[in-house]
Design a protein around this motif. Structure first.
Motif, PDB file in Angstrom:
ATOM      1  N   CYS A 128      57.516 -48.383 -29.572  1.00 17.88           N
ATOM      2  CA  CYS A 128      56.258 -47.641 -29.583  1.00 17.88           C
ATOM      3  C   CYS A 128      56.411 -46.356 -30.408  1.00 17.88           C
ATOM      4  CB  CYS A 128      55.872 -47.295 -28.151  1.00 17.88           C
ATOM      5  SG  CYS A 128      54.334 -46.378 -28.023  1.00 17.88           S
ATOM      6  N   PRO A 129      55.398 -46.024 -31.215  1.00 19.90           N
ATOM      7  CA  PRO A 129      55.489 -44.805 -32.020  1.00 19.90           C
ATOM      8  C   PRO A 129      55.398 -43.528 -31.193  1.00 19.90           C
ATOM      9  CG  PRO A 129      53.342 -45.833 -32.291  1.00 19.90           C
ATOM     10  CD  PRO A 129      54.178 -46.784 -31.480  1.00 19.90           C
ATOM     11  N   HIS A 130      55.071 -43.652 -29.912  1.00 20.89           N
ATOM     12  CA  HIS A 130      55.007 -42.467 -29.058  1.00 20.89           C
ATOM     13  C   HIS A 130      56.418 -42.046 -28.632  1.00 20.89           C
ATOM     14  CE1 HIS A 130      53.802 -40.569 -24.970  1.00 20.89           C
ATOM     15  NE2 HIS A 130      53.788 -39.645 -25.918  1.00 20.89           N
ATOM     16  N   ARG A 131      57.007 -42.786 -27.702  1.00 19.03           N
ATOM     17  CA  ARG A 131      58.359 -42.459 -27.234  1.00 19.03           C
ATOM     18  C   ARG A 131      59.228 -43.705 -27.121  1.00 19.03           C
ATOM     19  NH1 ARG A 131      57.389 -37.669 -22.747  1.00 19.03           N
ATOM     20  NH2 ARG A 131      56.364 -36.245 -24.187  1.00 19.03           N
ATOM     21  N   GLN A 132      59.086 -44.579 -28.069  1.00 18.43           N
ATOM     22  CA  GLN A 132      59.957 -45.757 -28.226  1.00 18.43           C
ATOM     23  C   GLN A 132      59.862 -46.746 -27.064  1.00 18.43           C
ATOM     24  OE1 GLN A 132      61.567 -42.440 -28.906  1.00 18.43           O
ATOM     25  NE2 GLN A 132      60.421 -42.859 -30.781  1.00 18.43           N
ATOM     26  N   GLY A 133      58.728 -46.818 -26.395  1.00 18.79           N
ATOM     27  CA  GLY A 133      58.560 -47.823 -25.335  1.00 18.79           C
ATOM     28  C   GLY A 133      58.663 -49.231 -25.901  1.00 18.79           C
ATOM     29  N   PRO A 134      59.085 -50.199 -25.055  1.00 21.46           N
ATOM     30  CA  PRO A 134      59.244 -51.591 -25.510  1.00 21.46           C
ATOM     31  C   PRO A 134      57.885 -52.296 -25.552  1.00 21.46           C
ATOM     32  CG  PRO A 134      59.833 -51.408 -23.204  1.00 21.46           C
ATOM     33  CD  PRO A 134      59.477 -50.022 -23.651  1.00 21.46           C
ATOM     34  N   LEU A 135      57.305 -52.365 -26.734  1.00 21.31           N
ATOM     35  CA  LEU A 135      55.953 -52.927 -26.858  1.00 21.31           C
ATOM     36  C   LEU A 135      55.901 -54.393 -26.429  1.00 21.31           C
ATOM     37  CD1 LEU A 135      54.927 -51.234 -30.216  1.00 21.31           C
ATOM     38  CD2 LEU A 135      54.125 -50.665 -27.901  1.00 21.31           C
ATOM     39  N   SER A 136      57.003 -55.115 -26.548  1.00 17.20           N
ATOM     40  CA  SER A 136      57.021 -56.528 -26.155  1.00 17.20           C
ATOM     41  C   SER A 136      56.728 -56.706 -24.672  1.00 17.20           C
ATOM     42  CB  SER A 136      58.379 -57.156 -26.477  1.00 17.20           C
ATOM     43  OG  SER A 136      59.408 -56.508 -25.747  1.00 17.20           O
ATOM     44  N   GLN A 137      56.876 -55.642 -23.880  1.00 13.19           N
ATOM     45  CA  GLN A 137      56.616 -55.720 -22.443  1.00 13.19           C
ATOM     46  C   GLN A 137      55.222 -55.214 -22.085  1.00 13.19           C
ATOM     47  OE1 GLN A 137      59.895 -53.969 -20.208  1.00 13.19           O
ATOM     48  NE2 GLN A 137      61.349 -54.703 -21.735  1.00 13.19           N
ATOM     49  N   GLY A 138      54.427 -54.933 -23.113  1.00 12.13           N
ATOM     50  CA  GLY A 138      53.084 -54.432 -22.877  1.00 12.13           C
ATOM     51  C   GLY A 138      52.086 -55.543 -22.605  1.00 12.13           C
ATOM     52  N   ILE A 139      50.854 -55.130 -22.352  1.00 10.92           N
ATOM     53  CA  ILE A 139      49.770 -56.078 -22.083  1.00 10.92           C
ATOM     54  C   ILE A 139      49.036 -56.344 -23.390  1.00 10.92           C
ATOM     55  CG2 ILE A 139      47.589 -56.401 -20.849  1.00 10.92           C
ATOM     56  CD1 ILE A 139      48.794 -54.609 -18.632  1.00 10.92           C
ATOM     57  N   VAL A 140      48.890 -57.644 -23.699  1.00  7.58           N
ATOM     58  CA  VAL A 140      48.208 -58.052 -24.933  1.00  7.58           C
ATOM     59  C   VAL A 140      46.744 -58.328 -24.612  1.00  7.58           C
ATOM     60  CG1 VAL A 140      48.132 -59.767 -26.779  1.00  7.58           C
ATOM     61  CG2 VAL A 140      50.338 -59.073 -25.813  1.00  7.58           C
ATOM     62  N   HIS A 141      45.848 -57.707 -25.364  1.00 12.89           N
ATOM     63  CA  HIS A 141      44.409 -57.984 -25.220  1.00 12.89           C
ATOM     64  C   HIS A 141      43.800 -57.950 -26.613  1.00 12.89           C
ATOM     65  CE1 HIS A 141      43.967 -53.494 -25.231  1.00 12.89           C
ATOM     66  NE2 HIS A 141      45.123 -53.589 -24.638  1.00 12.89           N
ATOM     67  N   GLY A 142      43.154 -59.054 -26.960  1.00 11.59           N
ATOM     68  CA  GLY A 142      42.675 -59.190 -28.334  1.00 11.59           C
ATOM     69  C   GLY A 142      43.869 -59.145 -29.268  1.00 11.59           C
ATOM     70  N   ASP A 143      43.764 -58.335 -30.327  1.00 14.55           N
ATOM     71  CA  ASP A 143      44.903 -58.173 -31.231  1.00 14.55           C
ATOM     72  C   ASP A 143      45.528 -56.792 -31.051  1.00 14.55           C
ATOM     73  OD1 ASP A 143      42.945 -56.659 -32.384  1.00 14.55           O
ATOM     74  OD2 ASP A 143      43.024 -57.613 -34.348  1.00 14.55           O
ATOM     75  N   VAL A 144      45.570 -56.375 -29.785  1.00  8.99           N
ATOM     76  CA  VAL A 144      46.105 -55.056 -29.415  1.00  8.99           C
ATOM     77  C   VAL A 144      47.129 -55.244 -28.297  1.00  8.99           C
ATOM     78  CG1 VAL A 144      45.472 -52.827 -28.369  1.00  8.99           C
ATOM     79  CG2 VAL A 144      43.940 -53.906 -30.045  1.00  8.99           C
ATOM     80  N   VAL A 145      48.171 -54.389 -28.303  1.00  6.53           N
ATOM     81  CA  VAL A 145      49.091 -54.351 -27.167  1.00  6.53           C
ATOM     82  C   VAL A 145      49.052 -52.948 -26.581  1.00  6.53           C
ATOM     83  CG1 VAL A 145      51.140 -53.815 -28.601  1.00  6.53           C
ATOM     84  CG2 VAL A 145      51.428 -54.831 -26.327  1.00  6.53           C
ATOM     85  N   THR A 146      49.024 -52.881 -25.252  1.00  5.11           N
ATOM     86  CA  THR A 146      49.071 -51.607 -24.556  1.00  5.11           C
ATOM     87  C   THR A 146      50.505 -51.350 -24.129  1.00  5.11           C
ATOM     88  OG1 THR A 146      46.804 -51.816 -23.765  1.00  5.11           O
ATOM     89  CG2 THR A 146      48.223 -50.297 -22.571  1.00  5.11           C
ATOM     90  N   CYS A 147      51.054 -50.250 -24.594  1.00  4.21           N
ATOM     91  CA  CYS A 147      52.445 -49.913 -24.288  1.00  4.21           C
ATOM     92  C   CYS A 147      52.633 -49.766 -22.779  1.00  4.21           C
ATOM     93  CB  CYS A 147      52.829 -48.617 -25.012  1.00  4.21           C
ATOM     94  SG  CYS A 147      54.538 -48.116 -24.697  1.00  4.21           S
TER      95      CYS A 147
END
Ligand code: FES
Length: 122
Positions: A52-71
């Motif tokens: 993640c560009p914020h504080r390096q969170g693992p985006l692969s573990q985020g929630i996918v909705h549409g063509d967006v992932v929530t960190c």
């Protein structure tokens, strides 16, 4: 042409709405970065750096909705299509060109590995 693309496996290995990670290693075998490959609920595939560009969170573990992932760490929304943070947040994560051919996923080799590096699917 096919040599320009890195075969990372079957598209079936990624369930809709989830991601798999791909570590990228240097010549000594040390992991230098990680790529997240997402499959949206609509069946599109995207590859971005798993940081993640914020504080390096693992985006692969985020929630996918549409063509967006929530960190998963602080809920920034990142476009899988562009890598850009959405809403009022600012930042960008690199995207990696991906294509699907005959049910297999390919990443643009030059965007994944530099000279002497090796990639290995997780
Ligand atoms: S690390 Fe991703 S939102 Fe903070």
């Amino acid at each position: 042409m096919i040599g320009d693309w890195l075969d990372i496996g079957s598209a079936q290995q990624i369930e809709a709405g989830t991601a798999r990670t791909l570590p990228v290693e240097d010549a000594s075998g040390a992991k230098v970065r990680e790529i997240a490959v997402f499959r949206t609920m609509r069946g599109e595939f995207f590859a971005i750096e798993n940081t993640c560009p914020h504080r390096q969170g693992p985006l692969s573990q985020g929630i996918v909705h549409g063509d967006v992932v929530t960190c998963p760490l602080h809920n920034w929304n990142i476009s899988l299509r562009t890598g850009m943070a959405l809403g009022g947040d600012e930042g960008c994560v690199p995207t990696i060109p991906l294509r699907v051919d005959a049910g297999r996923l390919y990443l643009l080799r030059s965007a994944v590995i530099g000279s002497g590096n090796q990639a290995e699917a997780a």
